[in-house]
Design a protein around this motif. Structure first.
Motif, PDB file in Angstrom:
ATOM      1  N   ILE A 171      -7.397  29.405-101.364  1.00 15.28           N
ATOM      2  CA  ILE A 171      -7.145  28.334-100.400  1.00 15.28           C
ATOM      3  C   ILE A 171      -5.763  28.548 -99.800  1.00 15.28           C
ATOM      4  N   PHE A 172      -5.722  29.137 -98.633  1.00 17.22           N
ATOM      5  CA  PHE A 172      -4.470  29.561 -98.025  1.00 17.22           C
ATOM      6  C   PHE A 172      -3.520  28.394 -97.801  1.00 17.22           C
ATOM      7  N   ILE A 200       7.878  29.164 -95.272  1.00 22.41           N
ATOM      8  CA  ILE A 200       7.175  28.014 -94.707  1.00 22.41           C
ATOM      9  C   ILE A 200       6.336  27.375 -95.804  1.00 22.41           C
ATOM     10  N   THR A 201       6.514  26.083 -95.986  1.00 22.09           N
ATOM     11  CA  THR A 201       5.778  25.373 -97.031  1.00 22.09           C
ATOM     12  C   THR A 201       4.365  25.046 -96.570  1.00 22.09           C
ATOM     13  N   SER A 202       3.579  24.506 -97.496  1.00 22.00           N
ATOM     14  CA  SER A 202       2.227  24.103 -97.143  1.00 22.00           C
ATOM     15  C   SER A 202       2.251  22.989 -96.094  1.00 22.00           C
ATOM     16  N   GLY A 203       3.332  22.223 -96.077  1.00 26.60           N
ATOM     17  CA  GLY A 203       3.460  21.139 -95.108  1.00 26.60           C
ATOM     18  C   GLY A 203       4.084  21.541 -93.795  1.00 26.60           C
ATOM     19  N   GLY A 204       4.501  22.813 -93.695  1.00 27.03           N
ATOM     20  CA  GLY A 204       5.043  23.316 -92.439  1.00 27.03           C
ATOM     21  C   GLY A 204       6.554  23.317 -92.333  1.00 27.03           C
ATOM     22  N   SER A 205       7.251  22.907 -93.385  1.00 27.61           N
ATOM     23  CA  SER A 205       8.714  22.988 -93.354  1.00 27.61           C
ATOM     24  C   SER A 205       9.148  24.435 -93.446  1.00 27.61           C
ATOM     25  N   THR A 206      10.238  24.749 -92.753  1.00 27.23           N
ATOM     26  CA  THR A 206      10.685  26.137 -92.689  1.00 27.23           C
ATOM     27  C   THR A 206      12.144  26.269 -93.094  1.00 27.23           C
ATOM     28  N   THR A 240      16.039  46.715 -88.985  1.00 27.53           N
ATOM     29  CA  THR A 240      15.134  47.782 -89.396  1.00 27.53           C
ATOM     30  C   THR A 240      14.904  47.729 -90.903  1.00 27.53           C
ATOM     31  N   ALA A 241      13.643  47.604 -91.303  1.00 23.30           N
ATOM     32  CA  ALA A 241      13.282  47.444 -92.713  1.00 23.30           C
ATOM     33  C   ALA A 241      11.769  47.447 -92.838  1.00 23.30           C
ATOM     34  N   VAL A 242      11.310  47.450 -94.075  1.00 21.42           N
ATOM     35  CA  VAL A 242       9.901  47.174 -94.348  1.00 21.42           C
ATOM     36  C   VAL A 242       9.782  45.672 -94.607  1.00 21.42           C
ATOM     37  N   TYR A 243       8.872  45.034 -93.902  1.00 26.75           N
ATOM     38  CA  TYR A 243       8.685  43.588 -94.014  1.00 26.75           C
ATOM     39  C   TYR A 243       7.437  43.304 -94.838  1.00 26.75           C
ATOM     40  N   TYR A 244       7.590  42.373 -95.784  1.00 27.68           N
ATOM     41  CA  TYR A 244       6.513  42.033 -96.704  1.00 27.68           C
ATOM     42  C   TYR A 244       6.155  40.552 -96.588  1.00 27.68           C
ATOM     43  N   CYS A 245       4.891  40.294 -96.623  1.00 27.06           N
ATOM     44  CA  CYS A 245       4.377  38.937 -96.714  1.00 27.06           C
ATOM     45  C   CYS A 245       4.207  38.577 -98.193  1.00 27.06           C
ATOM     46  N   ASN A 246       4.501  37.322 -98.527  1.00 29.43           N
ATOM     47  CA  ASN A 246       4.413  36.871 -99.911  1.00 29.43           C
ATOM     48  C   ASN A 246       3.789  35.479 -99.948  1.00 29.43           C
ATOM     49  N   ALA A 247       2.861  35.289-100.862  1.00 31.34           N
ATOM     50  CA  ALA A 247       2.233  33.973-101.070  1.00 31.34           C
ATOM     51  C   ALA A 247       2.536  33.505-102.478  1.00 31.34           C
ATOM     52  N   ARG A 248       2.946  32.249-102.596  1.00 31.36           N
ATOM     53  CA  ARG A 248       3.376  31.762-103.905  1.00 31.36           C
ATOM     54  C   ARG A 248       2.819  30.360-104.164  1.00 31.36           C
ATOM     55  N   LEU A 249       2.312  30.180-105.400  1.00 30.71           N
ATOM     56  CA  LEU A 249       1.852  28.863-105.840  1.00 30.71           C
ATOM     57  C   LEU A 249       2.040  28.791-107.344  1.00 30.71           C
ATOM     58  N   ALA A 250       2.957  27.964-107.785  1.00 32.98           N
ATOM     59  CA  ALA A 250       3.297  27.840-109.203  1.00 32.98           C
ATOM     60  C   ALA A 250       3.650  29.234-109.741  1.00 32.98           C
ATOM     61  N   LEU A 251       2.924  29.718-110.750  1.00 35.21           N
ATOM     62  CA  LEU A 251       3.228  31.026-111.326  1.00 35.21           C
ATOM     63  C   LEU A 251       2.510  32.163-110.609  1.00 35.21           C
ATOM     64  N   LYS A 252       1.718  31.851-109.616  1.00 32.09           N
ATOM     65  CA  LYS A 252       0.984  32.881-108.878  1.00 32.09           C
ATOM     66  C   LYS A 252       1.871  33.414-107.757  1.00 32.09           C
ATOM     67  N   ASN A 253       1.903  34.716-107.644  1.00 33.18           N
ATOM     68  CA  ASN A 253       2.814  35.374-106.707  1.00 33.18           C
ATOM     69  C   ASN A 253       2.127  36.634-106.180  1.00 33.18           C
ATOM     70  N   TYR A 254       1.861  36.692-104.891  1.00 27.96           N
ATOM     71  CA  TYR A 254       1.115  37.796-104.309  1.00 27.96           C
ATOM     72  C   TYR A 254       1.908  38.436-103.181  1.00 27.96           C
TER      73      TYR A 254
END
Length: 115
Positions: A28-29, A51-57, A90-104
């Protein structure tokens, strides 16, 4: 389990713009905290934007006023709009998803800014 796939990196001249996308699948994104990190050669990853689930940045000082993070929960996608790019971005950019102890993490996308 969440799978993240980034796209949108590339080569751009200083002052130009790029938009990175991060498509998520497998969970559930909308409930995840979404982050963009970047990694310079030989350095640890650094947090660029949140960015939070509520849209705060929130942003790193080095990108405030130039980068914008957003999300489209209907498309399971997070974005990083990067304007006024500098060679030091200039860099490698990574996307990260986090929820409690889950980290992707995504696989990363290279951004190169020429002077």
């Amino acid at each position: 389990q969440v799978q993240l796939v980034e796209s949108g990196g590339g080569l751009v001249q200083a002052g130009g713009s790029l938009r990175l996308s991060c498509v998520a699948s497998g969970s559930i994104f909308s409930i995840y905290l979404m982050n963009w990190y970047r990694q310079f050669p030989g350095k640890q990853r650094e947090l660029v934007a949140v960015i939070t689930s509520g849209g705060s940045t929130n942003y790193a000082d080095s990108v405030k006023g130039r980068f914008t993070i957003s999300r489209d929960n209907a498309k399971n996608t997070a974005y990083l709009q990067m304007n006024s790019l500098k060679p030091e971005d200039t860099a490698v950019y990574y996307c990260n998803a986090r929820l409690a102890l889950k980290n992707y993490w995504g696989q990363g996308t290279q951004v190169t800014v020429s002077s």
